[in-house]
Scaffold this active site. Structure first.
Site, PDB file in Angstrom:
ATOM      1  N   TYR A  63       0.856  -1.191   0.000  1.00  0.00           N
ATOM      2  CA  TYR A  63       0.000   0.000   0.000  1.00  0.00           C
ATOM      3  C   TYR A  63       0.887   1.234   0.000  1.00  0.00           C
ATOM      4  CZ  TYR A  63      -3.465   3.427   1.687  1.00  0.00           C
ATOM      5  OH  TYR A  63      -4.296   4.515   1.830  1.00  0.00           O
ATOM      6  N   ASP A 114       9.139   2.797  -0.329  1.00  0.00           N
ATOM      7  CA  ASP A 114       8.094   3.395   0.498  1.00  0.00           C
ATOM      8  C   ASP A 114       8.351   2.969   1.940  1.00  0.00           C
ATOM      9  OD1 ASP A 114       5.920   4.192   1.923  1.00  0.00           O
ATOM     10  OD2 ASP A 114       4.430   3.499   0.465  1.00  0.00           O
ATOM     11  N   LYS A 146       4.472   8.578   8.985  1.00  0.00           N
ATOM     12  CA  LYS A 146       4.261   7.972  10.301  1.00  0.00           C
ATOM     13  C   LYS A 146       5.278   8.427  11.367  1.00  0.00           C
ATOM     14  CE  LYS A 146       1.107   4.617   8.533  1.00  0.00           C
ATOM     15  NZ  LYS A 146       1.049   3.901   7.285  1.00  0.00           N
TER      16      LYS A 146
HETATM   17  C1  LIG Z   1       0.417   4.390   5.962  1.00  0.00           C
HETATM   18  C2  LIG Z   1       1.104   4.168   4.702  1.00  0.00           C
HETATM   19  C3  LIG Z   1       0.966   5.051   3.616  1.00  0.00           C
HETATM   20  C4  LIG Z   1      -0.032   6.172   3.603  1.00  0.00           C
HETATM   21  O1  LIG Z   1       0.229   7.117   4.576  1.00  0.00           O
HETATM   22  P1  LIG Z   1      -0.982   8.072   5.059  1.00  0.00           P
HETATM   23  O2  LIG Z   1      -0.313   9.027   5.998  1.00  0.00           O
HETATM   24  O3  LIG Z   1      -1.993   7.192   5.687  1.00  0.00           O
HETATM   25  O4  LIG Z   1      -1.509   8.758   3.862  1.00  0.00           O
HETATM   26  C5  LIG Z   1       1.758   4.860   2.503  1.00  0.00           C
HETATM   27  N1  LIG Z   1       2.625   3.838   2.445  1.00  0.00           N
HETATM   28  C6  LIG Z   1       2.781   2.975   3.457  1.00  0.00           C
HETATM   29  C7  LIG Z   1       3.780   1.886   3.335  1.00  0.00           C
HETATM   30  C8  LIG Z   1       2.017   3.103   4.606  1.00  0.00           C
HETATM   31  O5  LIG Z   1       2.132   2.199   5.581  1.00  0.00           O
END
Ligand SMILES: *Cc1c(COP(=O)(O)O)cnc(C)c1O
Length: 434
Positions: free
Chosen positions: A146, A241, A274
């Site tokens: 994601y 990511d 995060k």
């Molecule tokens: C949480 C998450 C996102 C999205 O971040 P948001 O602050 O919720 O928009 C993107 N990539 C990864 C791997 C994530 O865990």
């Protein structure tokens, strides 16, 4: 009359779609009533009915120091008193950029970062940058990873989407996702085939190197090695990511884990979120000066944000990074997390329940099956009913795990051996009920 979670949920559903502002909070995967949280302290969260839980979500990762860490709280309060937002540059943005770059170290190749407000925003901006820098449209992602809810990335994404069984989302034009190639995670053959067919059209390959949106699945070293080779050979950018794993699985994130196993290895772009906000809306993407220089105002790739680099958020992020930069921080966090997952494994074994675990730093996963899954398909083939029963048995015993089997879990520095032991005591009872 005392509040109940159920009453709040009903009220919420009248004015907020599904009663929640992010789908997985709705407990659709596990059933039951979401807990409405009133406050949190250290490793605990408290719900509207006055119940306390050991928190293994930590706001889905950011709360690596636990809730209400005194130094972070002080930094936020002080920053808020000086003003919430200026729409003009501040020194704290420089400090946070410097801190992110310093934490990663020169081997990462990250020389510049741009601060934004959410992981979604960071991911979609990195994507635009990769496309702008390469002059190509095609992107590659992996099923179960994601990267936020940008249109081009909402293709067979994991997590919240999997709950509803959408292969993609309504409202995303075919024209947008036709440039997105989705491959199976850890599948070398598919990777080779994709590059053989379309390699020179690929702007970037984006992945979670330790995927936390299909529970907890590591990219294999051969897979990562091949991915790097292919991207280099074809001039595609490799985008890590690290919104979840950055400053969470170790001081240098998932990249640091792979750099240990693959000397000299590094991706071309990083995406963070995060933990770097410490619980405030803050995210970032970064890379070499040459690539980041393609961004406006220097270059032709447009990207902007009214609240980007927000002074209160940057204060929170900076204070958080300062704490996790202390010597021994990740060793201690890794020890706590391993104590938890090894204890869970022992409890499951004692109860004769097929169960496997994995963890890195302060992030963990567990599956009701015999061997660790290597991709989304095998994650989804694990025992969902059993997971759901376990989730509720733990919740009833005051342990708040992620409410879906395809989510990772998080331990904070505020989780002491007492909380871990209490969790394992709850787990021994819970496994016995399965
Ligand atoms: C949480 C998450 C996102 C999205 O971040 P948001 O602050 O919720 O928009 C993107 N990539 C990864 C791997 C994530 O865990």
């Amino acid at each position: 009359m005392p509040q109940t979670n159920q009453a709040l949920f009903e009220r919420a559903q009248r004015v907020i779609p599904g009663g929640v502002n992010s789908p997985v909070r709705a407990f659709r995967a596990v059933g039951g009533t979401p807990r409405f949280i009133t406050r949190a302290q250290g490793p605990f969260i408290h719900d509207a009915e006055g119940r306390r839980y050991v928190d293994y979500i930590g706001s889905w990762g950011p709360m690596i120091l636990g809730h209400g860490h005194p130094a972070v709280l002080e930094a936020v309060q002080k920053a808020a008193a000086d003003g919430f937002s200026f729409g003009a540059p501040t020194e704290r943005e420089i400090e946070l950029a410097e801190a992110i770059i310093a934490h990663l170290g020169p081997d990462s190749g990250v020389e510049q970062v741009r601060l934004v407000s959410s992981g979604t925003e960071a991911g979609m901006s990195a994507l635009r940058l990769a496309r702008g820098a390469t002059g190509r449209n095609l992107i590659v992602k992996f099923e179960g990873c994601y990267h936020g809810h940008a249109d081009a990335l909402l293709v067979k994404a994991g997590s919240g989407l999997a709950t509803f069984g959408f292969p993609t989302s309504a409202g995303v034009p075919d024209d947008v996702v036709k440039h997105t190639l989705v491959l199976e995670y850890n599948n070398l053959e598919q990777l080779d085939a994709a590059f053989a067919r379309r390699g020179d059209d690929i702007a970037c390959v984006m992945l979670e190197a330790i995927a936390g949106n299909m529970n907890f699945v590591r990219a294999s070293v051969p897979f990562m090695t091949r991915l790097r080779e292919l991207c280099t050979k074809h001039g595609a950018m490799l985008v890590f990511d690290e919104v979840m794993t950055g400053f969470r699985v170790g001081a240098r994130g998932a990249w640091g884990v792979y750099a240990q196993l693959m000397p000299g290895f590094r991706p071309d772009l990083f995406v963070f979120g995060k933990v770097i906000g410490g619980g405030m809306p803050l995210a970032a993407f970064g890379g070499s000066r040459a690539v980041m220089g393609r961004l406006a105002p220097l270059g032709p790739v447009y990207q902007a944000g009214t609240l980007s680099g927000n002074p209160v958020a940057t204060a929170c992020g900076l204070a958080t990074l300062r704490e996790i930069g202390r010597p021994g921080f990740f060793e201690a966090l890794g020890d706590s997390t391993r104590a938890l997952v090894n204890g869970l494994k022992a409890a499951a074994d004692a109860a004769g329940v097929p169960f496997v675990v994995d963890s890195e730093g302060g992030m963990f996963g567990f599956f009701f099956t015999d061997t660790l899954p290597q991709h989304y398909g095998t994650v989804m083939a694990t025992d969902k009913e059993r997971f759901n029963r376990f989730f509720h048995a733990m919740l009833d015993r005051g342990v708040y795990l992620a409410p879906a089997l395809y989510e990772a879990g998080f331990v904070s520095a505020a989780h002491t051996p007492a909380e871990i032991e209490a969790t394992l005591a709850a787990a021994r009872e819970a496994f016995a009920t399965l």
